[in-house]
Design a protein around this motif. Structure first.
Motif, short mmCIF file in Angstrom:
data_model
loop_
_atom_site.label_atom_id
_atom_site.label_comp_id
_atom_site.label_asym_id
_atom_site.label_seq_id
_atom_site.Cartn_x
_atom_site.Cartn_y
_atom_site.Cartn_z
N CYS A 112 0.81 -1.22 0.00
CA CYS A 112 0.00 0.00 0.00
C CYS A 112 0.85 1.28 0.00
N CYS A 149 -2.70 5.95 -0.89
CA CYS A 149 -3.27 6.97 -1.77
C CYS A 149 -4.71 7.30 -1.40
N GLY A 150 -5.38 6.39 -0.72
CA GLY A 150 -6.76 6.64 -0.30
C GLY A 150 -7.82 6.31 -1.35
N CYS A 173 -8.97 3.54 -2.40
CA CYS A 173 -9.91 2.48 -2.01
C CYS A 173 -11.00 3.02 -1.09
N CYS A 181 -7.00 0.19 -6.85
CA CYS A 181 -5.72 0.21 -6.13
C CYS A 181 -4.52 0.28 -7.08
S1 SF4 Z 1 -6.01 2.02 -3.06
FE1 SF4 Z 1 -5.99 1.70 -0.84
S2 SF4 Z 1 -4.76 -0.15 -0.59
FE2 SF4 Z 1 -4.31 0.58 -2.65
S3 SF4 Z 1 -2.52 1.88 -2.40
FE3 SF4 Z 1 -4.28 3.22 -2.24
S4 SF4 Z 1 -4.72 3.34 -0.01
FE4 SF4 Z 1 -3.37 1.57 -0.36
#
Ligand code: SF4
Lengths: 196, 462
Positions: free
Chosen positions: B306, B309-310, B312, B365
């Motif tokens: 991970c 990035c937020g 999800c 993701c």
């Molecule tokens: S989408 Fe969620 S799990 Fe994937 S990198 Fe971004 S914060 Fe991490």
């Protein structure tokens, strides 16, 4: 304080728990999506998207004239670009005095057309705090130093200096109800001059 | 093991009480998600870029010890002081010891979810240290005595009226003022003073590079840089999974990070710290806090890829309608629901259930973590460990029985339709049917799909 036991414990736990070796991809990165003819246009558009302004000038004389028009040159101003001599301010040891800095002009090293990020390292910046603490930031960049994407940029820049940064616009935030506000903690404006 | 109480559901219920605010929260995050989509679509190689990022991370995890040793060696040669912390307590103590050594009393922090995970703020405050979070959203929640509700947008659960009232009390802005420009300016002036007077700055780390012994910090506001460059001492805190092998790999991650987070092409500042400035001191703290345990578990180790990035969270239908605080953990949303039970299985047993398993998180993701599959696995692990609350278990065991006996499934369907047709008000009673909270049950179909299909078949086959 370094704690050897913790270090050893962590490393040992990784050694026990890590998966079998997996390979790195054979090639890293991708060729740019922007053709050489479009580097300038794309870069300038992205500067604007990021909240800055980009101006094409034939020489530093025009850049200088533009700055004289736009800013009050009696306020503390510093230029680190040879040939653009509008400095009236010598940075002091005491970093707190930099809080007065109205405008700083720096020489950009590489510009990325895909996102308008401009690489500046310690030699270009001088005192590290300056491009962040100044109210207004201006960067001079040669069109010859534009590349398509970040992969190309990393091939050109030197990451062995003490500090370096990609700057892609004035400072901004959207933390209040997602309304974009330009000028959070860092510079409130960014003006990029593109020279031939 | 005791069974966990459904904390998430209860907290979400409180959030949902303000319907207007919930709708706004939902729509705003969806808006951010749409920006992410447009940014992703602007790159034809987006999917391959994700694949590369995922492979680089997978490779790094398979040599994590080597890369950490390399990072440490190179960082030391650069003049950075490197520390190792097994858990949050050790991490906090390291920070405090550095503060004490310098007789420092004021610290400015730029957003670091790791320090949030370690509960650094309350620890330092108890020791008499002034701790100021400088990311605007973080400062807002700090003034409200709340944790952030989102890893990228810490104050996304608040409206400008809340912030106006808050700043009126703490920063002396005009009563009733809600203009974001005006409020941001007030915060800028307030925080400038803090930057100028701080003894020590703490930042997080987005990526640490084994090859160069340096690390990269990304912000839009420039707060990490102002803090780190103005203070005499810079402490950078990172989870051990943040290391990547080479500087060249940053090209891949920096193209993905901001696009996935906010839809921007890149963050405003991507700063590469490698050596302390003359007269300054730089520390790097490498923190485990459960990560080696996660690495040792084949089912869950992928979550260590991970990059925070937020994306999800922004896409998760449950997160958007329940708010970050309902997850009662530092990292909320889908990824947080995988990470938290690893730290405390009992405390966070409810979180893997706070998901529809729709798979949207997995789709966005940038490092291709199989998020929804890991959530599903957690449910099984928790069920086996007896950490699942009894009402959920009855439902799940019930379903197990139902699905493994086709005749019972057919009968139950018929019985259900009959029941809902005869007693619709009972099926709609929230006390009896938890699914009826905040929604009316649909009118049951006259006929089951199975019966309908059989009939159609008969018709066509004559
Ligand atoms: S989408 Fe969620 S799990 Fe994937 S990198 Fe971004 S914060 Fe991490």
């Amino acid at each position: 304080m370094a704690n050897p036991t913790t270090r050893e414990t962590i490393l040992a736990a990784i050694g026990r728990g890590k998966p079998d070796l997996l390979p790195l991809p054979e090639t890293i990165g991708f060729p740019p999506n922007i053709s050489v003819d479009n580097l300038v246009d794309s870069f300038m558009k992205m500067v604007q998207t990021n909240g800055g302004q980009a101006i094409r000038v034939p020489s530093l004389v025009e850049a200088s004239a533009f700055l004289a028009e736009e800013y009050d040159l009696t306020l503390p101003i510093l230029s680190r670009v040879p040939g653009l001599d509008i400095s009236n301010f010598t940075p002091q040891e005491d970093l707190r005095l930099l809080d007065d800095l109205h405008l700083i002009v720096l020489q950009g090293i590489v510009g990325v057309a895909e996102n308008a990020a401009i690489w500046l390292d310690e030699t270009a910046i001088g005192i590290r705090a300056m491009p962040f603490i100044t109210l207004n930031l201006s960067i001079v960049l040669s069109e010859k130093n534009l590349v398509g994407n970040m992969h190309e940029a990393y091939r050109l820049i030197d990451t062995s200096t003490g500090f370096g940064t990609f700057i892609a616009g004035p400072s901004k935030t959207a933390d209040i109800e997602q309304s974009l506000v330009i000028g959070a903690h860092g510079s409130k404006t960014l003006t990029v001059f593109l020279l031939p | 093991m005791d069974t966990a109480s459904p904390k998430h559901a209860k907290a979400a219920e409180a959030f949902l009480r303000d319907e207007e605010n919930t709708d706004w929260h939902n729509e705003t995050l969806w808006f951010v998600r749409s920006k992410r989509d447009r940014a992703a679509q602007s790159l034809p190689e987006w999917e391959q870029l994700r694949e590369q990022a995922s492979q680089i991370k997978a490779h790094t995890l398979s040599k994590l010890d080597d890369y950490l040793i390399q990072l440490e060696e190179n960082a030391r040669q650069n003049g950075i002081i490197v520390h190792w912390a097994a858990n949050g307590d050790e991490h906090n103590q390291i920070v405090l010891d550095i503060m004490r050594k310098h007789k420092a009393t004021k610290i400015v922090k730029s957003k670091s979810m790791l320090t949030e995970e370690c509960h650094l703020n309350p620890f330092l405050i108890k020791e008499g240290i002034e701790v100021i979070d400088t990311d605007l959203g973080e400062r807002i929640v700090q003034l409200r005595n709340e944790p952030p509700s989102h890893i990228v947008l810490p104050a996304i659960h608040l409206k400008k009226k809340h912030i106006g009232d808050l700043f009126h009390i703490h920063l002396g802005t005009e009563a009733g003022a809600t203009d974001p420009q005006y409020l941001t300016e007030a915060a800028r002036i307030h925080l400038r003073q803090k930057f100028l007077l701080a003894d020590v700055a703490i930042t997080g780390v987005n990526f640490a590079i084994a090859e160069t012994g340096g690390f990269v910090v990304c912000t839009n506001e420039g707060n990490a840089d102002l803090g780190a460059h103005l203070a005499k001492v810079h402490i950078a805190c990172m989870g051990i999974e943040k290391v990547i092998p080479q500087a060249e790999h940053l090209g891949v991650f920096l193209r993905l990070l901001a696009r996935s987070a906010t839809g921007q092409a890149v963050t405003t500042y991507s700063s590469h710290f490698r050596k302390p400035a003359p007269g300054q001191e730089m520390h790097l703290v490498l923190v485990d806090n459960g990560r080696t345990r996660q690495l040792a578990s084949p089912d869950f180790r992928n979550s260590l890829k991970c990059i925070r990035c937020g994306a999800c969270m922004n896409t998760c239908p449950v997160y958007r309608r329940s708010g970050g605080h309902s997850y009662h953990t530092a990292v909320a949303g889908p990824i947080g629901s995988i990470l938290a039970p690893n730290i405390d299985m009992k405390e966070y047993a409810d979180l893997p259930f706070a998901s529809t398993l729709c798979g949207s998180c997995t789709n966005v993701c940038p490092v291709k973590i199989d998020i929804h599959q890991q959530l599903y696995k957690w449910r099984q692990v928790l069920g086996e460990a007896g950490a699942v609350e009894s009402t959920k278990k009855v439902g799940m065991t019930g379903m197990d029985v139902l699905f493994s006996h086709p005749w019972l499934y057919r009968f139950a369907g018929r019985a259900g339709r009959w029941f809902m047709q005869k007693f619709p008000s009972l099926a709609n009673k929230p006390g009896l049917n938890p699914w009826a909270i905040h929604r009316d049950m649909p009118k049951p179909p006259e006929q089951s799909f199975r019966d309908w299909y059989a009939q159609q078949n008969q018709k066509t086959n004559g």
